[in-house]
Design a protein around this motif. Structure first.
Motif, PDB file in Angstrom:
ATOM      1  N   LEU A   1     -11.657  29.217  21.096  1.00 65.26           N
ATOM      2  CA  LEU A   1     -12.165  28.846  22.415  1.00 65.26           C
ATOM      3  C   LEU A   1     -13.602  28.397  22.216  1.00 65.26           C
ATOM      4  O   LEU A   1     -14.490  29.209  21.960  1.00 65.26           O
ATOM      5  CB  LEU A   1     -12.085  30.021  23.400  1.00 65.26           C
ATOM      6  CG  LEU A   1     -10.675  30.266  23.962  1.00 65.26           C
ATOM      7  CD1 LEU A   1      -9.891  31.199  23.059  1.00 65.26           C
ATOM      8  CD2 LEU A   1     -10.737  30.795  25.384  1.00 65.26           C
TER       9      LEU A   1
ATOM     10  N   ASP B   1     -22.608  30.747  20.227  1.00 63.91           N
ATOM     11  CA  ASP B   1     -21.732  31.725  19.588  1.00 63.91           C
ATOM     12  C   ASP B   1     -20.389  31.182  19.095  1.00 63.91           C
ATOM     13  O   ASP B   1     -19.982  31.468  17.967  1.00 63.91           O
ATOM     14  CB  ASP B   1     -21.467  32.883  20.566  1.00 63.91           C
ATOM     15  CG  ASP B   1     -22.757  33.487  21.102  1.00 63.91           C
ATOM     16  OD1 ASP B   1     -23.776  33.405  20.405  1.00 63.91           O
ATOM     17  OD2 ASP B   1     -22.734  34.028  22.217  1.00 63.91           O
TER      18      ASP B   1
ATOM     19  N   SER C   1     -19.642  39.907  31.073  1.00 63.37           N
ATOM     20  CA  SER C   1     -18.231  39.630  30.753  1.00 63.37           C
ATOM     21  C   SER C   1     -17.872  40.063  29.338  1.00 63.37           C
ATOM     22  O   SER C   1     -16.756  39.828  28.890  1.00 63.37           O
ATOM     23  CB  SER C   1     -17.949  38.142  30.936  1.00 63.37           C
ATOM     24  OG  SER C   1     -18.806  37.400  30.093  1.00 63.37           O
TER      25      SER C   1
ATOM     26  N   LYS D   1     -27.690  38.894  18.932  1.00 65.05           N
ATOM     27  CA  LYS D   1     -27.878  37.456  19.155  1.00 65.05           C
ATOM     28  C   LYS D   1     -28.659  36.810  18.012  1.00 65.05           C
ATOM     29  O   LYS D   1     -28.304  35.727  17.539  1.00 65.05           O
ATOM     30  CB  LYS D   1     -28.602  37.221  20.489  1.00 65.05           C
ATOM     31  CG  LYS D   1     -28.545  35.771  20.968  1.00 65.05           C
ATOM     32  CD  LYS D   1     -27.150  35.412  21.452  1.00 65.05           C
ATOM     33  CE  LYS D   1     -27.028  33.929  21.775  1.00 65.05           C
ATOM     34  NZ  LYS D   1     -25.771  33.643  22.498  1.00 65.05           N
TER      35      LYS D   1
ATOM     36  N   CYS E   1     -19.009  27.762  32.877  1.00 66.33           N
ATOM     37  CA  CYS E   1     -19.249  29.166  33.234  1.00 66.33           C
ATOM     38  C   CYS E   1     -20.588  29.354  33.905  1.00 66.33           C
ATOM     39  O   CYS E   1     -20.768  30.230  34.737  1.00 66.33           O
ATOM     40  CB  CYS E   1     -19.209  30.038  31.999  1.00 66.33           C
ATOM     41  SG  CYS E   1     -18.027  29.462  30.833  1.00 66.33           S
TER      42      CYS E   1
HETATM   43  P1  ATP Z   1     -21.046  30.726  23.492  1.00 65.58           P
HETATM   44  O1  ATP Z   1     -22.288  30.546  22.758  1.00 65.58           O
HETATM   45  O2  ATP Z   1     -19.866  30.721  22.632  1.00 65.58           O
HETATM   46  O3  ATP Z   1     -20.908  29.821  24.680  1.00 65.58           O
HETATM   47  P2  ATP Z   1     -21.797  32.726  25.361  1.00 65.58           P
HETATM   48  O4  ATP Z   1     -22.788  33.708  25.001  1.00 65.58           O
HETATM   49  O5  ATP Z   1     -22.166  31.597  26.240  1.00 65.58           O
HETATM   50  O6  ATP Z   1     -21.088  32.213  24.045  1.00 65.58           O
HETATM   51  P3  ATP Z   1     -19.726  33.330  27.217  1.00 65.58           P
HETATM   52  O7  ATP Z   1     -20.060  32.113  27.983  1.00 65.58           O
HETATM   53  O8  ATP Z   1     -19.682  34.622  27.893  1.00 65.58           O
HETATM   54  O9  ATP Z   1     -20.602  33.539  25.961  1.00 65.58           O
HETATM   55  O10 ATP Z   1     -18.327  33.080  26.558  1.00 65.58           O
HETATM   56  C1  ATP Z   1     -17.727  33.988  25.689  1.00 65.58           C
HETATM   57  C2  ATP Z   1     -16.681  33.254  24.866  1.00 65.58           C
HETATM   58  O11 ATP Z   1     -15.662  32.690  25.706  1.00 65.58           O
HETATM   59  C3  ATP Z   1     -17.265  32.066  24.128  1.00 65.58           C
HETATM   60  O12 ATP Z   1     -17.812  32.437  22.896  1.00 65.58           O
HETATM   61  C4  ATP Z   1     -16.056  31.176  23.956  1.00 65.58           C
HETATM   62  O13 ATP Z   1     -15.254  31.603  22.871  1.00 65.58           O
HETATM   63  C5  ATP Z   1     -15.296  31.414  25.261  1.00 65.58           C
HETATM   64  N1  ATP Z   1     -15.680  30.406  26.264  1.00 65.58           N
HETATM   65  C6  ATP Z   1     -16.615  30.526  27.218  1.00 65.58           C
HETATM   66  N2  ATP Z   1     -16.709  29.398  27.957  1.00 65.58           N
HETATM   67  C7  ATP Z   1     -15.812  28.539  27.433  1.00 65.58           C
HETATM   68  C8  ATP Z   1     -15.440  27.174  27.730  1.00 65.58           C
HETATM   69  N3  ATP Z   1     -16.008  26.494  28.721  1.00 65.58           N
HETATM   70  N4  ATP Z   1     -14.485  26.594  26.981  1.00 65.58           N
HETATM   71  C9  ATP Z   1     -13.917  27.276  25.954  1.00 65.58           C
HETATM   72  N5  ATP Z   1     -14.225  28.550  25.640  1.00 65.58           N
HETATM   73  C10 ATP Z   1     -15.166  29.164  26.351  1.00 65.58           C
END
Ligand code: ATP
Ligand code: MG
Length: 393
Positions: A185, A191, A297, A323, A347
């Protein structure tokens, strides 16, 4: 000067039939990594070693750069390869090599010969001594240290003779293709590209799913994710990136569910849709960039709630990373600069002010019932309208 690269790989625990599979995959991945590098390369296994032999002119820097991205490689040793024209000629060539590679002669060395061809007239002990002597004759400032030399000069006698003393570190891990496939994902953050890199490092091929929400997210946010996929594909090999339009699902959740549960519910639908493509692509698991406690989350409660919808195993290689540790990897693998570009992902737009940190699965499921009249159709539409991009470095 270098006609070949001797490739070192960690072999611990890789025995018997598995060793063949590992080496064959390594050879395949090296050939793939070199496909666009200027030059002609012959990649082959020989007596427990993997060699990259070059034919004619080639670009040294580009070759090393390509090899530095092949999982399974622990060391890249640029080697000189010569024909066997007798000991005196070999000694001359070895001396010339030492002269060229080490302009500062004030160093200790040791020769370590290995005779893979037993009909060579000298054995390895004799070779060590005789070559050492020739080097000392040529460069009196050098000295031999058999216990802790600054330079270890390896000489390997086969049909041809190769020698090397430098080792450039490789990325380690296992060759992609030795461990199945998984669905990442992939968002535009720091991340998830790192998570994909880490799982792929263990030999896993990767496909990816990205959820966007046009017009709330921009074309540039989408391009950023395609760029990130391309950046990790330097390591992982080609990626099928599924770009899913998540807008209507997100709006439905926003309209019908309690706002503090938005992110969890959204995550659950992302997982379900990603799993659909995972099954289609023969993936054996999902990968996310989650890390315990990083945001609401990603508390243990939230992760449990997200996980609950998945049938496939979910791999979260960053689960115990801070981080800063994740940032370090992303800088090292070259995704950081792209990740911090400021485009919103879906998100960040639909976030609540006070998201739940201890969601109860029972409560979440109850909230999701409000979506029942529309969600199946919306999921179907999202899946049917997917745009799949083939991404390759
Ligand atoms: P990242 O750096 O991976 O965006 P983040 O700290 O922003 O991590 P979150 O936004 O809470 O974390 O998302 C957690 C995880 O859910 C992400 O690492 C990713 O694997 C998945 N994810 C979140 N948003 C998306 C998206 N728009 N499309 C695909 N996967 C997503
Ligand atoms: Mg994110």
């Amino acid at each position: 000067m270098y006609k070949a690269f001797l490739i070192k790989y960690a072999e611990i625990g890789i025995k018997g039939k598995n060793r063949f599979l590992f080496e064959d995959a390594l050879v395949r991945q090296i050939r793939y990594a070199l496909r666009n590098v200027e030059g002609t390369f012959d990649v082959h296994k020989q007596q427990g070693r993997v060699f990259v032999e070059t034919q004619g002119d080639y670009d040294y820097e580009e070759t090393v750069e390509a090899l530095r991205h092949v999982f399974g490689i622990t060391g890249i040793c640029p080697a000189v390869m010569v024909e066997d024209e007798g000991f005196d000629r070999l000694a001359e060539q070895v001396v010339a090599y030492m002269d060229r590679i080490y302009p500062d002669k004030n160093l200790s060395f040791k020769v370590k010969a290995r005779r893979a061809r037993k009909n060579y007239p000298m054995d390895s002990m004799e070779l060590n001594a005789a070559l050492g002597e020739k080097i000392l004759d040529a460069f009196p400032q050098m000295h031999v240290d058999v216990h802790d030399p600054e330079v270890m000069l390896y000489v390997e006698i086969r049909e041809q003779i190769s020698f090397y003393s430098e080792e450039i570190p490789g990325p380690g891990g296992m060759p992609v293709g030795t461990n199945g496939r998984a669905m990442l994902l992939l968002s535009g953050g720091i991340d998830s590209p790192v998570a994909g890199y880490m799982i792929s490092k263990r030999g896993v091929a990767i496909d990816a799913t990205y959820f966007h929400a046009p017009p709330y997210t921009s074309e540039r946010a989408k391009q950023k994710v395609i760029d990130l996929a391309r950046e990790i594909s330097v390591y992982t090999g080609p990626i099928h990136l599924h770009i899913v339009n998540f807008t209507d699902i997100q709006l439905a959740i926003y309209e019908k569910c309690p706002h503090e549960e938005l992110t969890i519910i959204m995550r659950r639908y992302m997982m379900k849709i990603a799993e659909h493509f995972a099954v289609e692509d023969d993936c054996l698991g999902l990968i996310t960039g989650e890390s315990i406690g990083q945001v609401a989350s990603q508390t243990m409660h939230s992760l449990a709630a997200t996980n609950e919808v998945c049938t496939l195993p979910v791999y979260r290689p960053l689960i115990g990373f801070d981080k800063q540790e994740i940032v370090e990897v992303s800088e090292r693998i070259g995704t950081y600069e792209t990740s911090i570009l400021p485009f919103e992902d879906c998100c960040t737009i639909f976030v609540a002010k006070h998201p739940v940190t201890k969601p109860s699965i029972k409560v979440i499921k109850k909230s999701e019932e409000k979506l029942a009249p529309v969600i199946d159709d919306l999921m179907r539409q999202a899946i049917d309208s997917v745009e799949t991009v083939y991404v390759e470095a």
